[in-house]
Design a protein around this motif. Structure first.
Motif, PDB file in Angstrom:
ATOM      1  N   ILE A 221      10.745 -77.312  37.754  1.00 12.91           N
ATOM      2  CA  ILE A 221      10.598 -77.945  39.163  1.00 12.91           C
ATOM      3  C   ILE A 221       9.123 -78.496  39.298  1.00 12.91           C
ATOM      4  O   ILE A 221       8.703 -78.978  40.149  1.00 12.91           O
ATOM      5  CB  ILE A 221      11.234 -77.018  40.155  1.00 12.91           C
ATOM      6  N   ALA A 222       8.362 -77.802  38.308  1.00 14.30           N
ATOM      7  CA  ALA A 222       6.814 -78.427  38.189  1.00 14.30           C
ATOM      8  C   ALA A 222       6.148 -78.273  36.907  1.00 14.30           C
ATOM      9  O   ALA A 222       5.010 -77.924  36.762  1.00 14.30           O
ATOM     10  CB  ALA A 222       6.107 -77.220  39.139  1.00 14.30           C
ATOM     11  N   PHE A 258      17.624 -80.339  46.345  1.00 12.95           N
ATOM     12  CA  PHE A 258      16.947 -79.499  45.089  1.00 12.95           C
ATOM     13  C   PHE A 258      17.206 -80.250  43.782  1.00 12.95           C
ATOM     14  O   PHE A 258      16.058 -80.336  43.250  1.00 12.95           O
ATOM     15  CB  PHE A 258      17.454 -78.224  45.275  1.00 12.95           C
ATOM     16  N   TYR A 261      14.858 -82.816  42.128  1.00 11.15           N
ATOM     17  CA  TYR A 261      13.611 -82.461  41.607  1.00 11.15           C
ATOM     18  C   TYR A 261      13.616 -81.472  40.516  1.00 11.15           C
ATOM     19  O   TYR A 261      12.678 -81.335  39.968  1.00 11.15           O
ATOM     20  CB  TYR A 261      12.573 -82.078  42.896  1.00 11.15           C
ATOM     21  N   PHE A 262      14.700 -80.672  40.591  1.00 12.88           N
ATOM     22  CA  PHE A 262      14.835 -79.624  39.532  1.00 12.88           C
ATOM     23  C   PHE A 262      15.695 -79.868  38.689  1.00 12.88           C
ATOM     24  O   PHE A 262      16.757 -80.376  38.836  1.00 12.88           O
ATOM     25  CB  PHE A 262      15.316 -78.203  40.433  1.00 12.88           C
ATOM     26  N   SER A 354       3.525 -85.055  45.766  1.00 12.38           N
ATOM     27  CA  SER A 354       4.306 -84.058  45.249  1.00 12.38           C
ATOM     28  C   SER A 354       4.359 -82.631  45.750  1.00 12.38           C
ATOM     29  O   SER A 354       5.412 -81.924  45.932  1.00 12.38           O
ATOM     30  CB  SER A 354       3.811 -84.018  43.712  1.00 12.38           C
ATOM     31  N   LEU A 358       7.754 -81.376  47.374  1.00 11.24           N
ATOM     32  CA  LEU A 358       8.234 -80.232  46.966  1.00 11.24           C
ATOM     33  C   LEU A 358       8.315 -78.979  47.842  1.00 11.24           C
ATOM     34  O   LEU A 358       9.304 -77.958  47.732  1.00 11.24           O
ATOM     35  CB  LEU A 358       7.545 -79.764  45.538  1.00 11.24           C
ATOM     36  N   ILE A 361      11.388 -78.815  50.335  1.00 12.95           N
ATOM     37  CA  ILE A 361      12.555 -78.208  50.015  1.00 12.95           C
ATOM     38  C   ILE A 361      12.761 -76.790  50.465  1.00 12.95           C
ATOM     39  O   ILE A 361      12.105 -75.950  50.462  1.00 12.95           O
ATOM     40  CB  ILE A 361      12.720 -77.877  48.372  1.00 12.95           C
ATOM     41  N   LYS A 405       4.286 -71.888  51.765  1.00 15.01           N
ATOM     42  CA  LYS A 405       5.388 -72.549  52.320  1.00 15.01           C
ATOM     43  C   LYS A 405       5.281 -72.506  53.630  1.00 15.01           C
ATOM     44  O   LYS A 405       5.598 -73.479  54.366  1.00 15.01           O
ATOM     45  CB  LYS A 405       6.571 -71.856  51.670  1.00 15.01           C
ATOM     46  N   THR A 466       4.105 -82.437  37.965  1.00 16.83           N
ATOM     47  CA  THR A 466       4.969 -82.504  39.164  1.00 16.83           C
ATOM     48  C   THR A 466       5.075 -83.929  39.562  1.00 16.83           C
ATOM     49  O   THR A 466       6.154 -84.256  40.392  1.00 16.83           O
ATOM     50  CB  THR A 466       4.307 -81.707  40.383  1.00 16.83           C
ATOM     51  N   ASN A 469       8.480 -84.708  38.386  1.00 21.67           N
ATOM     52  CA  ASN A 469       9.676 -84.047  39.117  1.00 21.67           C
ATOM     53  C   ASN A 469       9.815 -84.929  40.642  1.00 21.67           C
ATOM     54  O   ASN A 469      11.180 -85.010  40.972  1.00 21.67           O
ATOM     55  CB  ASN A 469       9.282 -82.605  39.284  1.00 21.67           C
ATOM     56  N   CYS A 470       8.819 -85.293  41.142  1.00 27.36           N
ATOM     57  CA  CYS A 470       9.033 -85.819  42.458  1.00 27.36           C
ATOM     58  C   CYS A 470       9.338 -87.338  42.182  1.00 27.36           C
ATOM     59  O   CYS A 470      10.353 -87.637  43.164  1.00 27.36           O
ATOM     60  CB  CYS A 470       7.434 -85.884  43.108  1.00 27.36           C
TER      61      CYS A 470
END
Length: 531
Positions: A221-222, A258, A261-262, A354, A358, A361, A405, A466, A469-470
Motif C-alpha cells: 500500500i506504500a 481500499f 490503492y492496496f 498521496s 491514503l 482510507i 491518522k 506511494t 499506489n495513489c
C-alpha cells in the motif's frame, strides 16, 4: 504542497537525522557476518524451469523442496527472515506430487498446463494467510492464533502445485519500510547485515535474494512490493488494482476504496516467473490484463522521470542515476529508442496528494481498532504513553499511525476536496501520456539500502513509491545490477492500468541486458565452483 506541511516534514526529518544517524551507526558495528553463497545448482533455476524439469521427471519435487529447505536453514541465522517454517508438511506435499507425476499418463505439457507451479516451493509474507501458520503480522499476542484457511492467492498457488515452505517476517501490521517487530525481531540484508531489507515485505525479499526462495508473495500500500526488491536485488510487481484478490490479508480493511490503492503481488528472482505467477494468482473477476499478449519492445514509447518534483523527497544519488543512464543508453543503442523525459503538470503535488488520499482510507485494522466494533477506535493515549515509557509491545510506527491518522482526519474537508480535483487532473494527464503503448522509468528510491532504522530520517523518500499506489498504476521493481560497494540498485517500470504485461516485458529485457538478480557474495560463489 502547503508550505506549512513541507516545513513540518523537513523539520521532523532534520530532528530525526540528529537522533537516528549516530544511533544507527553504533547499532550496526557488530553486524558483519556474510551470508554464504548458494552452492546447489537447483537453487539457480527459475520456477518456470523447475516446473518443466519436474513435469519431465528430470528432478523430483522432493529434491527441489529439500534443496530450498536446506538453504533456508543455512541462511536464516544470518537474515532472521523466517517467522514460521512448515518443512515437514512441505516435504509430505512434495512426495505426494512426485507420486502423482510418476503414476500419471499425461504428457509433461499437459501436467504443466494443469499445474503451472507443479512441485515448486514458495514463501509467503506472514501477513498473507497460510492455513495453520502464523498470521499475526508481527503483533505480540498472549496466545498463538494461526490462520484458519489460506488466503485466496495462496489457495490458487497451491491448486497450481506450489508448496509453501515458510511464512516470512514483516513489520507490525505492515506499517513500516523497515522489517522489524517485537515478535521475530530485525531482518537483515543478505548483501550486508548492517543494512535494511526495506519493508514491509523485507523478510520475503531477503529469502529470495539469498536463494532460499524462488517465488514469493507480498503486499503493497506504500511500496512494499517495490522497495524491498530494490534493496535486495530481485523483481517485484505491484499489479493493476483488483487483479489479485486481497482476501486473507492481515490487516484487512472495511473501506470499499481500499483495493484501489492496496494490492497483493508476486516477488521473484527471475523476471519470467512474474508472468507465471500473475497467470496463476489473478482473480477471475479482476480486470482484463493481457498477460499472454506478445510485446514488441521496439514499438513501445519510453519515458523517464528522475525526480518526483515535490522538493520534499531527496533527489536520486549517483548509483540510481547510473542505473537510469544504463537503461536509457541501452534502449537507444540496442533498439534505437530515445527515452524521453515525461512532464506532468503539478506532479510535484503528488506527495501531499498521496499522503492525504491514503490516510483518508477508513477502517484499516490497526492497534486502536475496537475489538467489539470494527468501525470504532479505542483511546489513543494509553498506547502512546506506554510507548513513551517503554512499556508497550507495539512498534513505534504502529503507535504513531493512530496519531497521524487522527491529525489528518481533523483537517478541513474542503481542502481535501480541492486536492481530489487536482488529483483527477494529474491522473488524466498520466493516462493520456502512457495510453496503451508506453512505459515510464521512475526511481524506486534515491539510493541503495541504508543502515537499519535510518528510514526514520528518510521516510519522506517513500513518496517515490506511494505515487503509484495513489494513481493505481502497475509498477515492476527491476534490479539493474550492483553498485561498486556490492549493493543492489534498481528502478521502477510503470505503465497505464491493465498494462502489467508491458512493465514485465521491459523487466525481462533489462534482465537479459544487465543480468537481473546477482547472488550475494558472488565472488565467494565463483571460488566454490572453481574449487
Amino acid at each position: 504542497m502547503h508550505v506549512w506541511l513541507r516545513w513540518c516534514c523537513r523539520a521532523l526529518v532534520s530532528l530525526s537525522w540528529v537522533i537516528v544517524y549516530p544511533l544507527t551507526y553504533l547499532l550496526s558495528i557488530r553486524r558483519n557476518r556474510k551470508c554464504p553463497p548458494p552452492a546447489n545448482p537447483l537453487l539457480m533455476k527459475s520456477a518456470t524451469t523447475l516446473v518443466s524439469m519436474i513435469a519431465k521427471r528430470q528432478v523430483t519435487s522432493e529434491e527441489v523442496v529439500s534443496a530450498y529447505i536446506d538453504r533456508c536453514k543455512e541462511v536464516n541465522p544470518y537474515l532472521n527472515a523466517i517467522v514460521e517454517p512448515r518443512y515437514d508438511a512441505a516435504l509430505r506435499e512434495a512426495r505426494y506430487i512426485d507420486k502423482m507425476v510418476a503414476s500419471n499418463e499425461k504428457t509433461p505439457e499437459q501436467l504443466m498446463k494443469e499445474f503451472p507451479l507443479l512441485g515448486v516451493p514458495m514463501t509467503v509474507k506472514e501477513s498473507i494467510a497460510v492455513e495453520g501458520m502464523s498470521n499475526d503480522c508481527g503483533t505480540v499476542y498472549p496466545v498463538r492464533n494461526p490462520a484458519k484457511k489460506d488466503a485466496d492467492i495462496v489457495k490458487r498457488a497451491r491448486a497450481a502445485g506450489a508448496i509453501p515452505i515458510a511464512v516470512t517476517n514483516t513489520p507490525q501490521l505492515c506499517m513500516n519500510w523497515e522489517t522489524y517487530n517485537n515478535v521475530t525481531g530485525l531482518t537483515m540484508n543478505p548483501y550486508d547485515q548492517k543494512r535494511t531489507t526495506g519493508g514491509s515485505s523485507g523478510g520475503e525479499c531477503a529469502l529470495l535474494a539469498s536463494a532460499a526462495s524462488v517465488i514469493g508473495v507480498g503486499s503493497d500500500i506504500a511500496g512494499s512490493l517495490r522497495l524491498p526488491p530494490m534493496f535486495n536485488g530481485v523483481f517485484g510487481h505491484k499489479p493493476t488494482p483488483r487483479l489479485l484478490s486481497v482476501e486473507g490479508h492481515n490487516p484487512d480493511c472495511l473501506d470499499p476504496e481500499f483495493e484501489e490503492y492496496f494490492a497483493l503481488g508476486p516477488m521473484v528472482r527471475y523476471a519470467e516467473d512474474l508472468t507465471l505467477m500473475l497467470r496463476v494468482l489473478r482473480h477471475p473477476s479482476g480486470p482484463q490484463v493481457p498477460l499472454e499478449k506478445p510485446v514488441d519492445i521496439k514499438r513501445l514509447k519510453f519515458y523517464y522521470m528522475e525526480y518526483d518534483e515535490s522538493y520534499i523527497t531527496n533527489k536520486i544519488g549517483p548509483d540510481v542515476k547510473k542505473a537510469f543512464d544504463k537503461a536509457r543508453a541501452y534502449m537507444k543503442h540496442t533498439h534505437g529508442i530515445e527515452v524521453e523525459k515525461l512532464k506532468i503538470k503539478n506532479v510535484g503535488d503528488m506527495f501531499e496528494i498521496s499522503v492525504r488520499v491514503l490516510f483518508n482510507i477508513q477502517h484499516i485494522k490497526n492497534i486502536y481498532t475496537d475489538p467489539q466494533n470494527r468501525t470504532g477506535w479505542v483511546s489513543l493515549w494509553p498506547n502512546v504513553l506506554k510507548k513513551m515509557f517503554g512499556l508497550s509491545d507495539h512498534s513505534l510506527t504502529a503507535v504513531c499511525y493512530g496519531v497521524v491518522k487522527k491529525f489528518f482526519d481533523t483537517l478541513p474537508k474542503s481542502s481535501y476536496n480541492n486536492i481530489v480535483k487536482q488529483f483527477e487532473e494529474i491522473k488524466q494527464d498520466f493516462d493520456r501520456a502512457l495510453s496503451d503503448d508506453a512505459v515510464l522509468l521512475f526511481p524506486t528510491y534515491p539510493a541503495p539500502a541504508h543502515l537499519h532504522y535510518r528510514v526514520f530520517s528518510k521516510f519522506l523518500n517513500c513518496g517515490y513509491l506511494t505515487i503509484f499506489n495513489c494513481l493505481g498504476l502497475p509498477a515492476t521493481a527491476c534490479p539493474m545490477g550492483l553498485t561498486d560497494s556490492g549493493l543492489p540498485v534498481g528502478l521502477q517500470i510503470v505503465a497505464n492500468k491493465n498494462n502489467d504485461h508491458l512493465t514485465i516485458a521491459v523487466a525481462k529485457e533489462f534482465e537479459m541486458a544487465f543480468g537481473g538478480w546477482v547472488p550475494p557474495n558472488k565472488q565467494s560463489m565463483i571460488t566454490i565452483k572453481t574449487a
